[in-house]
Design a protein around this motif. Structure first.
Motif, PDB file in Angstrom:
ATOM      1  N   ARG A   1     -25.551  21.247 -17.134  1.00 17.37           N
ATOM      2  CA  ARG A   1     -26.902  21.415 -17.664  1.00 17.37           C
ATOM      3  C   ARG A   1     -26.872  21.680 -19.174  1.00 17.37           C
ATOM      4  NH1 ARG A   1     -26.606  22.071 -12.462  1.00 17.37           N
ATOM      5  NH2 ARG A   1     -28.453  22.038 -11.097  1.00 17.37           N
ATOM      6  N   VAL A   2     -25.981  22.555 -19.599  1.00 14.94           N
ATOM      7  CA  VAL A   2     -25.870  22.862 -21.030  1.00 14.94           C
ATOM      8  C   VAL A   2     -25.524  21.603 -21.822  1.00 14.94           C
ATOM      9  CG1 VAL A   2     -24.489  24.093 -22.747  1.00 14.94           C
ATOM     10  CG2 VAL A   2     -25.334  25.297 -20.721  1.00 14.94           C
ATOM     11  N   ASN A   3     -24.641  20.790 -21.293  1.00 18.04           N
ATOM     12  CA  ASN A   3     -24.229  19.576 -22.000  1.00 18.04           C
ATOM     13  C   ASN A   3     -25.322  18.525 -22.062  1.00 18.04           C
ATOM     14  OD1 ASN A   3     -21.673  20.605 -22.563  1.00 18.04           O
ATOM     15  ND2 ASN A   3     -20.779  19.804 -20.667  1.00 18.04           N
ATOM     16  N   LEU A   4     -26.352  18.713 -21.266  1.00 12.52           N
ATOM     17  CA  LEU A   4     -27.529  17.847 -21.345  1.00 12.52           C
ATOM     18  C   LEU A   4     -28.598  18.432 -22.265  1.00 12.52           C
ATOM     19  CD1 LEU A   4     -27.859  16.830 -17.586  1.00 12.52           C
ATOM     20  CD2 LEU A   4     -27.471  15.260 -19.497  1.00 12.52           C
ATOM     21  N   GLY A   5     -28.290  19.588 -22.840  1.00 16.18           N
ATOM     22  CA  GLY A   5     -29.253  20.231 -23.721  1.00 16.18           C
ATOM     23  C   GLY A   5     -30.248  21.116 -23.007  1.00 16.18           C
ATOM     24  N   MET A   6     -29.965  21.433 -21.743  1.00 16.70           N
ATOM     25  CA  MET A   6     -30.867  22.290 -20.986  1.00 16.70           C
ATOM     26  C   MET A   6     -30.490  23.755 -21.205  1.00 16.70           C
ATOM     27  SD  MET A   6     -31.172  20.146 -17.407  1.00 16.70           S
ATOM     28  CE  MET A   6     -32.795  20.738 -16.933  1.00 16.70           C
ATOM     29  N   HIS A   7     -31.441  24.625 -20.920  1.00 19.19           N
ATOM     30  CA  HIS A   7     -31.209  26.060 -20.963  1.00 19.19           C
ATOM     31  C   HIS A   7     -31.021  26.531 -19.524  1.00 19.19           C
ATOM     32  CE1 HIS A   7     -31.709  29.910 -23.289  1.00 19.19           C
ATOM     33  NE2 HIS A   7     -31.678  30.339 -22.048  1.00 19.19           N
ATOM     34  N   VAL A   8     -29.904  27.220 -19.264  1.00 18.50           N
ATOM     35  CA  VAL A   8     -29.585  27.682 -17.916  1.00 18.50           C
ATOM     36  C   VAL A   8     -30.155  29.079 -17.704  1.00 18.50           C
ATOM     37  CG1 VAL A   8     -27.738  28.308 -16.314  1.00 18.50           C
ATOM     38  CG2 VAL A   8     -27.512  26.279 -17.777  1.00 18.50           C
ATOM     39  N   LEU A   9     -30.996  29.204 -16.695  1.00 19.01           N
ATOM     40  CA  LEU A   9     -31.544  30.492 -16.300  1.00 19.01           C
ATOM     41  C   LEU A   9     -30.651  31.017 -15.177  1.00 19.01           C
ATOM     42  CD1 LEU A   9     -35.301  29.362 -16.140  1.00 19.01           C
ATOM     43  CD2 LEU A   9     -33.918  29.967 -18.148  1.00 19.01           C
ATOM     44  N   VAL A  10     -29.786  31.966 -15.517  1.00 20.20           N
ATOM     45  CA  VAL A  10     -28.741  32.427 -14.593  1.00 20.20           C
ATOM     46  C   VAL A  10     -29.381  33.296 -13.518  1.00 20.20           C
ATOM     47  CG1 VAL A  10     -26.573  33.674 -14.381  1.00 20.20           C
ATOM     48  CG2 VAL A  10     -27.057  32.356 -16.463  1.00 20.20           C
ATOM     49  N   ARG A  11     -29.336  32.797 -12.299  1.00 20.76           N
ATOM     50  CA  ARG A  11     -30.058  33.444 -11.202  1.00 20.76           C
ATOM     51  C   ARG A  11     -29.225  34.524 -10.528  1.00 20.76           C
ATOM     52  NH1 ARG A  11     -32.253  29.373  -6.930  1.00 20.76           N
ATOM     53  NH2 ARG A  11     -30.041  28.807  -6.913  1.00 20.76           N
ATOM     54  N   GLU A  12     -29.851  35.677 -10.358  1.00 22.65           N
ATOM     55  CA  GLU A  12     -29.255  36.771  -9.590  1.00 22.65           C
ATOM     56  C   GLU A  12     -30.373  37.377  -8.758  1.00 22.65           C
ATOM     57  OE1 GLU A  12     -25.900  39.223  -8.447  1.00 22.65           O
ATOM     58  OE2 GLU A  12     -26.161  37.241  -9.336  1.00 22.65           O
ATOM     59  N   GLY A  13     -30.598  36.768  -7.584  1.00 20.53           N
ATOM     60  CA  GLY A  13     -31.660  37.226  -6.706  1.00 20.53           C
ATOM     61  C   GLY A  13     -31.107  38.040  -5.560  1.00 20.53           C
ATOM     62  N   THR A  14     -31.919  38.203  -4.537  1.00 28.78           N
ATOM     63  CA  THR A  14     -31.479  38.963  -3.373  1.00 28.78           C
ATOM     64  C   THR A  14     -30.579  38.132  -2.480  1.00 28.78           C
ATOM     65  OG1 THR A  14     -33.416  40.411  -3.385  1.00 28.78           O
ATOM     66  CG2 THR A  14     -32.264  40.173  -1.292  1.00 28.78           C
ATOM     67  N   VAL A  15     -30.946  36.883  -2.231  1.00 24.98           N
ATOM     68  CA  VAL A  15     -30.124  36.007  -1.404  1.00 24.98           C
ATOM     69  C   VAL A  15     -29.206  35.168  -2.268  1.00 24.98           C
ATOM     70  CG1 VAL A  15     -30.152  34.063   0.206  1.00 24.98           C
ATOM     71  CG2 VAL A  15     -31.787  35.927   0.477  1.00 24.98           C
ATOM     72  N   GLU A  16     -29.770  34.502  -3.250  1.00 26.85           N
ATOM     73  CA  GLU A  16     -28.990  33.591  -4.084  1.00 26.85           C
ATOM     74  C   GLU A  16     -28.483  34.344  -5.305  1.00 26.85           C
ATOM     75  OE1 GLU A  16     -27.749  29.418  -4.167  1.00 26.85           O
ATOM     76  OE2 GLU A  16     -28.428  30.884  -2.701  1.00 26.85           O
ATOM     77  N   GLN A  17     -27.204  34.665  -5.301  1.00 29.82           N
ATOM     78  CA  GLN A  17     -26.576  35.443  -6.369  1.00 29.82           C
ATOM     79  C   GLN A  17     -25.510  34.574  -7.036  1.00 29.82           C
ATOM     80  OE1 GLN A  17     -25.249  39.035  -4.414  1.00 29.82           O
ATOM     81  NE2 GLN A  17     -27.324  39.694  -3.934  1.00 29.82           N
ATOM     82  N   ASP A  18     -25.905  33.915  -8.114  1.00 28.50           N
ATOM     83  CA  ASP A  18     -25.051  32.917  -8.761  1.00 28.50           C
ATOM     84  C   ASP A  18     -24.392  33.424 -10.042  1.00 28.50           C
ATOM     85  OD1 ASP A  18     -25.920  30.913  -6.869  1.00 28.50           O
ATOM     86  OD2 ASP A  18     -27.796  30.809  -7.990  1.00 28.50           O
ATOM     87  N   GLU A  19     -24.774  34.603 -10.494  1.00 28.85           N
ATOM     88  CA  GLU A  19     -24.375  35.038 -11.830  1.00 28.85           C
ATOM     89  C   GLU A  19     -22.863  35.115 -12.008  1.00 28.85           C
ATOM     90  OE1 GLU A  19     -25.137  38.671 -15.023  1.00 28.85           O
ATOM     91  OE2 GLU A  19     -26.256  38.635 -13.135  1.00 28.85           O
TER      92      GLU A  19
END
Length: 553
Positions: A220-238
């Motif tokens: 995503r970064v290499n496409l010029g996107m901004h990554v919103l790093v998710r840290e939720g209750t179920v989905e914890q990707d950080e």
């Protein structure tokens, strides 16, 4: 000499541009910082002595759903301020799927009743797909008038990738309207390849919160996107994403909670928790705080937010402890905030449960016993598509047990019917669980090991206008009523947390798993997330992008 409203002295001010704490004086006029440092150009009407405390810009949640917390917007605002969060970009597509434009207007109106900085992103996908029936539909023409409201922050997560790839006229118009209003467009690239992500970027989508590891984040970064790093209750990707963040690309990353429960926020925190996770895994504190403030603002094109410098909005908090980040005082728009008088939520709508469910609706005949099964991934919202031998009775009907539960999704707005499937991994030894908070259409989802207990769950959900229920094996029901559209509660934060804990206590008595079953269950009806899901119309195969029969042979 110019007179300003306030100066804050003797504080250690976070300079997000150098990522250092510096002993500085802050000068504030109305809602803005006019100067940082010593000067004779200003005099202040009031002086606040920070007494050596650390002064940090207000934290920003770059993507979340208020409804996932079950708090009303005004209630959540008070809770977030207590965690140093002063701004959030919210996607109300949960309640918008329930009631359409009226629901979006409700969220806008409630947002304005609190000093908290809500940015309401307009739901892009109501319904999320054509594979689920919902309470409303929002077209580009429905959304366009809302851009006149300054609280509107842009177009929320575009989750219908086929509509983008196939140049769907209405989706193209939604994106064009946001860009014409100089507002950002959020992405939702779950399961997308780099080529597919490029399709998103090509139409102007600039952010995404569906990266799940370092490799997908860098795509995503290499496409010029901004990554919103998710840290939720179920989905914890950080933790999985953190290795992708370097000194050269750090400005492309900020934090988001996406979906977090009331108990999780109250007990563990919001974006402050994301900062602590980053620090615990080696990121310098000042860098993590900069991602949570300046870079978060920049992700959504806010150029006067996220720093404590001249011209920036005076949103900040003071803390004595950089380990906990517990705020001792919070300021929003130049005004100190008090948490002693919570704002009572306005009512939205009465019972929106036009649904019936009877025993015959739960029948699940199987031809051979080999069936397509939804296999839960603990801690994730995607699933594994399994083909397994499952138990049947002498009549060929599926029989649920402690390994395989039955799951149904019933359309709740026009009583149009239900889909029935098999799910493994919920750990239900007995009883049933049910909810009307089910991303994204918020139909009634019930799982259990006995049909009669599943029907008991349906009765309770219908009677209370939506919510969450646990039915014990003896038929005892524990509930969390969600009187705002079946997705939020007008009760106090304390009441909601107490009721939620009671639900989980009952869950612990009937289930062996440690993850949040309600959060997991709510995503089982979301067909835009891989791999096998169920809607009110039946089993949906993400890879085939179509419904499939439950029989595997």
């Amino acid at each position: 000499m110019t007179t300003v409203d306030l100066k804050i002295i003797n504080g250690q001010v976070l300079n997000v541009f150098s990522q250092t704490f510096e002993p500085e004086t802050l000068w504030i006029a109305q809602d803005r910082i006019v100067f940082r440092g010593d000067t004779t150009a200003y005099e202040a009407l009031t002086t606040f002595d920070a007494a050596g405390q650390f002064i940090i810009p207000g934290l920003i949640d770059t993507h979340m759903h208020v409804e996932s917390t079950t708090f009303a917007p005004t209630t959540l605002a008070t809770v977030l301020l207590q965690h140093g969060v002063t701004r959030a970009f919210i996607d109300p597509h949960e309640i918008a799927n329930v009631a359409g434009a009226a629901a979006v207007q409700y969220m806008l109106d409630e947002a304005k009743r609190t000093p908290f900085n809500y940015h309401v992103m307009l739901p892009s996908s109501v319904p999320a797909t054509a594979f689920e029936r919902t309470g409303a539909k929002l077209t580009a023409n429905d959304l366009r008038p809302f851009y006149a409201d300054p609280v509107v922050g842009g177009l929320a997560e575009v989750m219908d990738y086929p509509a983008v790839a196939n140049h769907d006229a209405d989706m193209q118009q939604k994106i064009a309207d946001a860009l014409a209003a100089h507002k950002p467009v959020d992405g939702h690239g779950a399961g997308l390849t780099a080529t597919q992500l490029a399709d998103y970027r090509a139409v102007g989508i600039s952010t995404d919160h569906e990266a799940t590891d370092a490799a997908s984040a860098l795509e995503r970064v290499n496409l010029g996107m901004h990554v919103l790093v998710r840290e939720g209750t179920v989905e914890q990707d950080e933790v999985a994403i953190l290795p992708a963040i370097t000194a050269t690309n750090q400005q492309r990353f900020s934090f988001a909670t996406d979906d977090k429960t009331s108990v999780d926020i109250v007990e563990n925190g919001s974006i402050d928790h994301s900062v602590r996770v980053a620090v615990a895994h080696g990121m310098p504190l000042t860098q993590a705080l900069t991602s949570a403030t300046l870079y978060a603002a920049q992700a959504h094109q806010l150029m006067d937010v996220g720093a404590l410098a001249a011209g920036y909005q005076a949103d900040l908090f003071l803390t004595t402890d950089l380990a906990t980040l517990l705020p001792q005082a919070v300021m929003v728009g130049g005004a100190w905030q008090s948490f002693d008088e919570p704002i009572t939520p306005n009512r939205f709508a009465e019972n929106l449960m036009t649904v019936t469910l009877q025993a015959s609706d739960l029948a699940l005949p199987l031809e051979t016993g080999r069936a397509h099964v939804i296999d839960v991934k603990p801690g994730h919202i995607d699933t594994t598509h399994a083909i397994l031998e499952v138990p049947r009775d002498a009549r060929g009907q599926f029989v649920a047990n402690a390994e395989f539960a039955k799951i149904t999704v019933a359309e709740r707005y026009h009583d149009l019917g239900n889909g029935v499937g098999i799910i493994r991994g919920l750990g239900l030894r007995h009883g049933a669980v049910g909810t009307t908070f089910s991303n994204d259409s918020h139909n009634m989802v019930i799982a259990g090991v006995k049909d009669e207990l599943m029907l008991r769950a349906a009765e309770e959900l219908i009677a209370m206008g939506g919510g969450m229920v646990v039915v014990s094996d003896d038929g005892t029901v524990t509930s969390l009523p969600l009187d705002i559209g079946g997705v939020m509660s007008s009760a106090s934060a304390e009441t909601i947390v107490t009721q939620t804990k009671a639900l989980h206590a009952c869950l612990a008595a009937i289930s062996d798993v440690s993850f949040d079953i309600f959060q997991t269950l709510s995503f089982m009806a979301l067909p835009v997330i891989p791999s096998l899901k169920i809607t009110d119309q039946g089993l949906f195969d993400f890879e085939k992008w179509d419904f499939i029969d439950i029989n595997a042979d």
